[in-house]
Design an enzyme around this catalytic site. Structure first.
Site, PDB file in Angstrom:
ATOM      1  N   SER A  69      10.413 -14.407   9.483  1.00 38.54           N
ATOM      2  CA  SER A  69      11.637 -13.901   8.857  1.00 38.54           C
ATOM      3  C   SER A  69      12.299 -14.972   7.985  1.00 38.54           C
ATOM      4  O   SER A  69      12.333 -16.147   8.339  1.00 38.54           O
ATOM      5  CB  SER A  69      12.615 -13.469   9.951  1.00 38.54           C
ATOM      6  OG  SER A  69      13.831 -13.058   9.366  1.00 38.54           O
ATOM      7  N   LYS A  82      13.486 -10.476   6.180  1.00 37.75           N
ATOM      8  CA  LYS A  82      14.619 -11.399   6.335  1.00 37.75           C
ATOM      9  C   LYS A  82      15.691 -10.718   7.188  1.00 37.75           C
ATOM     10  O   LYS A  82      15.628  -9.516   7.422  1.00 37.75           O
ATOM     11  CB  LYS A  82      15.157 -11.814   4.971  1.00 37.75           C
ATOM     12  CG  LYS A  82      15.825 -10.689   4.186  1.00 37.75           C
ATOM     13  CD  LYS A  82      15.923 -10.980   2.710  1.00 37.75           C
ATOM     14  CE  LYS A  82      16.444 -12.313   2.304  1.00 37.75           C
ATOM     15  NZ  LYS A  82      17.534 -12.939   2.976  1.00 37.75           N
ATOM     16  N   ASN A 132      17.465 -25.594   5.735  1.00 42.42           N
ATOM     17  CA  ASN A 132      18.025 -24.498   4.961  1.00 42.42           C
ATOM     18  C   ASN A 132      19.296 -24.010   5.609  1.00 42.42           C
ATOM     19  O   ASN A 132      19.452 -24.069   6.832  1.00 42.42           O
ATOM     20  CB  ASN A 132      17.025 -23.343   4.819  1.00 42.42           C
ATOM     21  CG  ASN A 132      17.087 -22.392   5.994  1.00 42.42           C
ATOM     22  OD1 ASN A 132      17.932 -21.506   6.052  1.00 42.42           O
ATOM     23  ND2 ASN A 132      16.205 -22.581   6.970  1.00 42.42           N
ATOM     24  N   ALA A 133      20.213 -23.558   4.763  1.00 43.75           N
ATOM     25  CA  ALA A 133      21.438 -22.917   5.253  1.00 43.75           C
ATOM     26  C   ALA A 133      21.754 -21.785   4.287  1.00 43.75           C
ATOM     27  O   ALA A 133      22.595 -21.899   3.409  1.00 43.75           O
ATOM     28  CB  ALA A 133      22.586 -23.914   5.319  1.00 43.75           C
ATOM     29  N   CYS A 164      20.231 -18.167  14.759  1.00 44.50           N
ATOM     30  CA  CYS A 164      20.422 -18.719  13.427  1.00 44.50           C
ATOM     31  C   CYS A 164      21.515 -19.772  13.448  1.00 44.50           C
ATOM     32  O   CYS A 164      22.631 -19.498  13.872  1.00 44.50           O
ATOM     33  CB  CYS A 164      20.802 -17.617  12.432  1.00 44.50           C
ATOM     34  SG  CYS A 164      21.171 -18.275  10.795  1.00 44.50           S
ATOM     35  N   ILE A 181       9.730 -20.877  17.754  1.00 42.38           N
ATOM     36  CA  ILE A 181      11.154 -21.200  17.803  1.00 42.38           C
ATOM     37  C   ILE A 181      11.818 -20.942  16.453  1.00 42.38           C
ATOM     38  O   ILE A 181      11.145 -20.933  15.421  1.00 42.38           O
ATOM     39  CB  ILE A 181      11.369 -22.697  18.168  1.00 42.38           C
ATOM     40  CG1 ILE A 181      10.605 -23.561  17.196  1.00 42.38           C
ATOM     41  CG2 ILE A 181      10.985 -22.960  19.577  1.00 42.38           C
ATOM     42  CD1 ILE A 181      10.826 -25.047  17.370  1.00 42.38           C
ATOM     43  N   THR A 189       7.814 -21.794   6.535  1.00 43.04           N
ATOM     44  CA  THR A 189       8.017 -22.692   5.399  1.00 43.04           C
ATOM     45  C   THR A 189       6.769 -22.858   4.521  1.00 43.04           C
ATOM     46  O   THR A 189       6.883 -23.008   3.304  1.00 43.04           O
ATOM     47  CB  THR A 189       8.487 -24.060   5.940  1.00 43.04           C
ATOM     48  OG1 THR A 189       9.688 -23.843   6.677  1.00 43.04           O
ATOM     49  CG2 THR A 189       8.758 -25.051   4.827  1.00 43.04           C
TER      50      THR A 189
END
Lengths: 314, 317
Positions: free
Chosen positions: B24, B48, B72-73, B133, B195, B274
């Site tokens: 995701s 996503k 990432n944020a 998240c 994870i 990634t």
């Protein structure tokens, strides 16, 4: 009207290095050649489109040649691809070659300097949307800051070849004469004649140079140079279009000048991006629609990198 | 020869053609990947995060590269539930792989609202509950670190999920991941995915400010893989093995060898995250590589490999 060019046949292609020439202390021009499907995919790309290069396996230069300010970052192993736009695209037979103008700023561009002829590089692209030509334009101003000149050189080629009725003038700014990313030093005579940069002169495009410290051309930011030029121009307005690429503060000022003078303006934006194909959603550009205060994000990779300056929130 | 190898997987009642998913948040809504690979060739696809209302996401910079990884944020930037159903479901329904929708929310009611709407959609095989998240102010990881909240949100979603497989995605940075895993399973999780990313920070030493606009972001990529393998193995041994609950293992997978490590550790299937940013078609290579590994190791069914970690350490080391 030249429609927005968008990536249709994108993919991951292997390109071969033709040359990788140092043009100034930190500036290089890399020429890559594609054959087969890659050549086809890149043959007709628009100015301002880009590609993602995998430089993770590219060697570092010898330690003693690494600039002091990059000594620490040189140690970093890189993971992600890096986005680059093109300063030129040429096709010969079934091959397509692309020129990438780059500046050594970090671990990836430092490695990039060691690429030598016949090495291969993995290229993901072509990506994004380039500059487009709205109907009824008679004059196009290409306004760059620093490395932003790259895609505008490609645009100058396309405009002069496909739009002979449009008068094209390039404005190139940098902090100082040393920071101008062009191959040749400027001589006074060619500056006075207004064809000071061979990269544009070869297309018959007039060019004006501005440096913040006044060490070459107009003394002051390129945005002041263009303001002054527009002030004395009789044709400023609807028949004109400004194309700009460079640091965001410069783009913001160019957008403001364009708005004041009622000139259409397109800006090529830059963002940190991981993928370039809208998977990661990291390259957000804050945008708005006319008449509304609500803002939303578009993606630099997929919706841009070229935007109508009126929609960007600077 | 490779035709004799069966790499199909039974995953919480769903038959997967192979054990490879895309993770995701790294593979969009699937159409973004289609220029680079046949998404149907995956074992499974995970969208996503979808929330009830559209979300703009965080300010930029949203990412920063680190050694062998990235932070990432993004902040759950997504088109919202209604637009997702109207614009994206039809294309997802055409995929022959199993489609999971990652669901997220700031409140339990929001998770339930999304799950309830999606429970009736034929295109979807399962829901991945995002309670891990690290990049949103409210919700997200706060649900995934407190066992009571894990129980509450998992059981609330389970009640409305109908026949959809409920997979709970776990946060790695908790005191004991097995405690959270056990609670999720006890509350109705049919599968676990682990994870999610690690909360992390990168600082610009010139400005002394964090690089990310959100200050912190989730660390992913090869840098986290050994920790992820360890946590999968821990949860497999301590929670899921005896219950027959499958694990979707992820964290830094780039190659078939990486994927096989996770499977040996106890994952029934794996997700590529990634790595898709660098090579968007790499999942296909990973599927092929898993098959080749099975052939050369005389494994006729990938099931033999799941949780096959030897008790003794590698004598060669």
């Amino acid at each position: 009207m030249l429609e927005k060019s968008s990536a249709v046949k994108r993919g991951v292609f292997s390109a071969t290095v033709c040359s990788n020439k140092q043009i100034r202390e930190r500036f290089y021009r890399l020429v890559l050649e594609f054959s087969g499907a890659g050549a086809e995919a890149f043959a007709k790309i628009g100015a301002g489109q880009f590609a993602q290069l995998d430089l993770s396996d590219t060697a570092l230069p010898p330690v003693e040649t690494i600039p002091d300010d990059l000594a620490d970052v040189a140690e970093r192993k890189i993971l992600l691809r890096r986005p680059f736009s093109f300063a030129d695209v040429t096709t010969k037979g079934n091959k397509t070659s692309v020129d990438i103008l780059y500046c050594v700023v970090g671990p990836a561009t430092l490695r990039m300097t060691t690429l030598s002829a016949r090495e291969s590089v993995s290229v993901l692209g072509p990506l994004g949307n380039g500059f487009w030509v709205p109907d009824g334009k008679k004059t196009a101003l290409l306004v760059s800051g620093g490395m932003g000149t790259g895609p505008l050189q490609h645009l100058a080629k396309i405009l002069t070849a496909d739009f002979p009725d449009i008068n094209v003038i390039a404005f190139a700014g940098a902090r100082s004469a040393e920071a101008l990313p062009f191959e040749r030093q400027l001589d006074e005579i060619s500056q006075q004649l207004g064809f000071s940069l061979p990269e544009f002169a070869k297309y018959g495009v007039e060019s004006l140079v501005a440096t913040d410290d006044g060490s070459a051309g107009f003394a002051g930011p390129v945005t002041d140079c263009i303001s002054e030029w527009l002030g004395s121009s009789k044709s400023a307005g609807k028949s004109m279009v400004i194309y700009s690429c460079g640091p965001e503060a410069m783009l913001a000022r160019v957008a403001e000048i364009a708005r004041e003078k009622n000139i259409d303006c397109q800006v090529s934006m830059e963002r940190r991006m991981a993928c370039g194909i809208s998977l990661c959603q990291s390259c957000a550009v804050e945008c708005k629609t006319a008449g509304s205060n609500d803002t939303f994000y578009k993606l630099c990779c997929e919706d841009g990198p070229v935007f109508d300056s009126a929609e960007v929130v600077f | 020869m490779s035709e004799e190898v069966d790499i199909s997987v039974e995953f919480a009642g769903i038959r997967l053609a192979n054990p490879v998913f895309t993770a995701s948040g790294t593979s969009g809504y699937a159409d973004e990947l289609s220029d680079f690979m046949d998404v149907s060739s995956l074992g499974g696809f995970i969208t996503k995060s979808i929330t009830v209302n559209p979300r703009k996401g965080n300010a930029t910079p949203r990412i920063v590269e680190t050694d062998s990884g990235m932070l990432n944020a993004i902040g759950w930037a997504n088109i919202g539930l209604d637009a997702f159903i109207e614009e994206k479901l039809a294309a997802l329904e055409k995929l022959s792989c199993a489609v999971f929708v990652n669901i997220a929310g700031e409140t339990i009611n929001e998770y339930v609202a999304v799950a309830e709407r999606l429970a009736g959609e034929r295109a979807i095989a399962g829901l991945e509950l995002n309670i891990s998240c690290p990049n949103v102010e409210v919700g997200g990881i706060s649900f995934g670190t407190d066992p009571e909240q894990v129980a509450e949100v998992t059981s609330a979603v389970k009640k409305v999920a109908g026949d959809k497989v409920l997979m709970v995605k776990l946060a790695p940075a908790v005191t004991n991941v097995s405690v959270i895993a056990q609670v999720a399973v006890d509350s109705g999780a049919d599968a676990l995915s682990l994870i999610n990313t690690f909360t992390a920070m990168v600082i610009d030493i010139e400005t002394r400010k964090p690089i990310l606009a959100n200050r912190t972001g989730g660390l992913s990529g090869p840098a986290i893989k050994p920790i992820a393998v360890y946590l999968v193995n821990k949860v497999y041994n301590e929670v899921t093995k005896s219950l027959g609950i499958p694990i979707l293992g992820m964290g830094g997978i780039r190659t078939a060898s990486d994927a096989i490590e996770f499977i040996i550790a106890g994952a029934s299937a794996v997700a590529v995250g990634t790595a898709s940013f660098i090579d968007p078609g790499c999942s296909v290579k990973i599927i092929d590589g898993i098959k080749e590994y099975c052939v050369s190791n005389n494994i006729s069914n990938i099931k033999e490999l799941v949780g096959s970690l030897e008790a003794e350490q590698n004598a060669a080391n």
